[in-house]
Enzyme design. Structure first.
Site, mmCIF file in Angstrom:
data_model
loop_
_atom_site.group_PDB
_atom_site.id
_atom_site.type_symbol
_atom_site.label_atom_id
_atom_site.label_comp_id
_atom_site.label_asym_id
_atom_site.label_seq_id
_atom_site.Cartn_x
_atom_site.Cartn_y
_atom_site.Cartn_z
ATOM 1 N N GLY A 208 2.709 53.808 -39.136
ATOM 2 C CA GLY A 208 1.662 52.788 -40.022
ATOM 3 C C GLY A 208 1.603 53.382 -41.295
ATOM 4 O O GLY A 208 2.388 54.196 -41.924
ATOM 5 N N ARG A 209 0.485 53.165 -41.612
ATOM 6 C CA ARG A 209 -0.062 53.757 -43.112
ATOM 7 C C ARG A 209 0.146 55.437 -43.339
ATOM 8 O O ARG A 209 0.664 55.810 -44.120
ATOM 9 C CB ARG A 209 -1.494 53.406 -43.528
ATOM 10 C CG ARG A 209 -1.832 52.123 -43.629
ATOM 11 C CD ARG A 209 -3.302 51.786 -43.832
ATOM 12 N NE ARG A 209 -3.877 52.437 -42.933
ATOM 13 C CZ ARG A 209 -4.686 53.516 -42.954
ATOM 14 N NH1 ARG A 209 -4.728 53.984 -44.072
ATOM 15 N NH2 ARG A 209 -5.414 54.033 -42.123
ATOM 16 N N ILE A 210 -0.299 56.030 -42.178
ATOM 17 C CA ILE A 210 -0.161 57.674 -42.365
ATOM 18 C C ILE A 210 1.080 58.038 -41.738
ATOM 19 O O ILE A 210 1.815 59.043 -42.185
ATOM 20 C CB ILE A 210 -1.490 58.112 -41.666
ATOM 21 C CG1 ILE A 210 -2.770 57.732 -42.484
ATOM 22 C CG2 ILE A 210 -1.485 59.853 -41.787
ATOM 23 C CD1 ILE A 210 -4.002 58.374 -41.900
ATOM 24 N N ARG B 134 5.737 50.824 -31.884
ATOM 25 C CA ARG B 134 5.760 49.356 -31.542
ATOM 26 C C ARG B 134 7.051 48.820 -32.189
ATOM 27 O O ARG B 134 7.359 49.425 -33.141
ATOM 28 C CB ARG B 134 4.539 48.294 -31.719
ATOM 29 C CG ARG B 134 3.275 48.828 -31.183
ATOM 30 C CD ARG B 134 1.929 48.024 -31.785
ATOM 31 N NE ARG B 134 2.141 48.228 -33.063
ATOM 32 C CZ ARG B 134 1.235 47.309 -34.167
ATOM 33 N NH1 ARG B 134 0.548 46.441 -33.561
ATOM 34 N NH2 ARG B 134 0.963 47.640 -35.459
ATOM 35 N N ARG C 265 -6.912 60.439 -33.018
ATOM 36 C CA ARG C 265 -8.126 60.466 -32.154
ATOM 37 C C ARG C 265 -7.547 60.940 -30.845
ATOM 38 O O ARG C 265 -6.419 60.945 -30.480
ATOM 39 C CB ARG C 265 -8.293 58.949 -31.929
ATOM 40 C CG ARG C 265 -8.997 58.066 -33.273
ATOM 41 C CD ARG C 265 -10.581 58.672 -33.466
ATOM 42 N NE ARG C 265 -10.964 58.213 -34.687
ATOM 43 C CZ ARG C 265 -10.791 58.375 -35.991
ATOM 44 N NH1 ARG C 265 -9.966 59.099 -36.298
ATOM 45 N NH2 ARG C 265 -11.282 57.498 -36.840
ATOM 46 N N GLU D 28 -17.185 64.961 -30.224
ATOM 47 C CA GLU D 28 -17.428 65.804 -31.364
ATOM 48 C C GLU D 28 -19.117 65.675 -31.614
ATOM 49 O O GLU D 28 -19.492 64.649 -31.369
ATOM 50 C CB GLU D 28 -16.832 65.197 -32.649
ATOM 51 C CG GLU D 28 -15.138 65.109 -32.061
ATOM 52 C CD GLU D 28 -14.308 64.678 -33.480
ATOM 53 O OE1 GLU D 28 -14.879 64.193 -34.460
ATOM 54 O OE2 GLU D 28 -12.957 64.576 -33.092
ATOM 55 N N HIS E 274 -12.334 68.057 -37.509
ATOM 56 C CA HIS E 274 -12.194 66.579 -38.100
ATOM 57 C C HIS E 274 -12.349 66.446 -39.662
ATOM 58 O O HIS E 274 -13.369 65.818 -39.953
ATOM 59 C CB HIS E 274 -13.220 65.746 -37.300
ATOM 60 C CG HIS E 274 -12.804 64.171 -37.373
ATOM 61 N ND1 HIS E 274 -13.295 63.433 -36.381
ATOM 62 C CD2 HIS E 274 -11.783 63.597 -38.094
ATOM 63 C CE1 HIS E 274 -12.559 62.395 -36.554
ATOM 64 N NE2 HIS E 274 -11.894 62.320 -37.660
#
Length: 324
Positions: free
Chosen positions: A153-155, A175, A236, A265, A285
């Site tokens: 995806g974006r990252i 996917r 995540r 967290e 994080h």
């Protein structure tokens, strides 16, 4: 409007240029982290608009029901920490720009920093010098190795580009529509999930945490990784089956991990295995925590408040509450 901003640990938000958007409002900034419902209810009893810094604080029905003046929650990105149904029921608008069109370069850069830190043993080498030692081991180079990118995806697409720039053989698993994009961008895609984990010298996870991806990396996937390989997770913790990573690291497959996200967290227990293992590099994080990134994020967050105040809410997650 009375506005509260939670979890601004270093009192950074008020120093941002975009903070000027709130100049006409009464703003309170909280610099500690609190999850206790009673204390939060007391702090926020006069709050009309609540600003959240990503997922640092959970906003559930028991708290929402004690905030009768709350009208708006404004944040950026995903919202698994917010009880959207309770917000809709109580008439609280939730605005969140999902920024689907722009990657978080801060998160991508932090991911690559963790890759380099782990394979070159940078934290361990620094610690050795600080205790009077010198070189404590021999690291690895990236050129010619295989980078596995799970999620394109974006990252993930940015990370694939970093791997290519470092002379790595990049392989993608995702996917089917994402695999098609990766192939169109000139990257090799894995034949199977099993082959993906078996082939990667570095495997980096880049997916949103939703029901379909929770626990998507299972113990048997980790067991297929090499004793010399590195698993990186800046997305995540819930993408990995609970407790599977610690067990896998103890078993030696993969041989290393580099992490910015955790099941609970803030991770404050210094005896947690992830903080005591020599083969794990941990950061708290901070993937999205850069001044440049915050200017982008909070410009959106504050614009949502301004739009709501003007009677035209934007980026509304629970549109039903607006229609009602």
């Amino acid at each position: 409007m009375k506005i509260s901003i939670l979890d601004d640990y270093f009192d950074t938000v008020r120093t941002l240029r975009c903070f000027e958007q709130l100049s006409a409002h009464d703003v309170t900034v909280w610099n500690d982290h609190v999850q206790d419902v009673d204390l939060l209810a007391e702090r926020l009893r006069e709050c009309q608009a609540l600003v959240l810094i990503r997922e640092r604080t959970e906003i559930r029905a028991p708290l929402l029901e004690r905030l009768p003046k709350l009208e708006l929650i404004s944040q950026r990105s995903v919202y698994p920490h917010i009880d959207i149904d309770a917000c809709t029921r109580l008439g609280v608008v939730v605005s969140s720009n999902l920024h689907a069109d722009t990657p978080s370069y801060a998160a991508a850069e932090l991911t690559w920093a963790l890759v380099l830190a782990a394979v070159r043993q940078i934290p361990q080498q620094v610690a050795s010098m600080k205790t009077g030692g010198w070189q404590m081991g021999v690291g690895s180079t990236l050129r010619g190795k295989t980078l596995g990118v799970y999620g394109y995806g974006r990252i993930g697409s940015v990370i694939a580009g970093y791997g290519r720039a470092f002379g790595m053989d990049v392989v993608v698993w995702a996917r089917e529509e994402s695999l098609a994009r990766a192939r169109a961008d000139g990257y090799r895609t894995a034949e199977t999930k099993q082959a993906f984990f078996e082939s990667g010298d570095v495997v980096s996870l880049h997916m949103r945490l939703v029901d379909a991806t929770r626990g998507i990396v299972r113990a048997e996937d980790l067991a297929r990784m090499r004793p010399t390989s590195l698993l990186v997770n800046t997305s995540r913790a819930g993408l990995i089956e609970p407790d599977a990573l610690v067990a896998a690291l103890r078993a030696g497959r993969p041989g290393m991990a580099a992490l910015d996200v955790y099941e609970h967290e803030p991770l404050a227990d210094v005896s947690d295995p992830l903080l005591t293992m020599e083969n794990v590099v941990c950061t708290p994080h901070i993937g999205y925590v850069s001044r440049d990134e915050w200017e982008l994020q909070f410009s959106d967050v504050f614009a949502q408040i301004v739009a709501y105040g003007a009677g035209s809410p934007i980026n509304v997650v629970n549109a039903g509450v607006v229609r009602r």
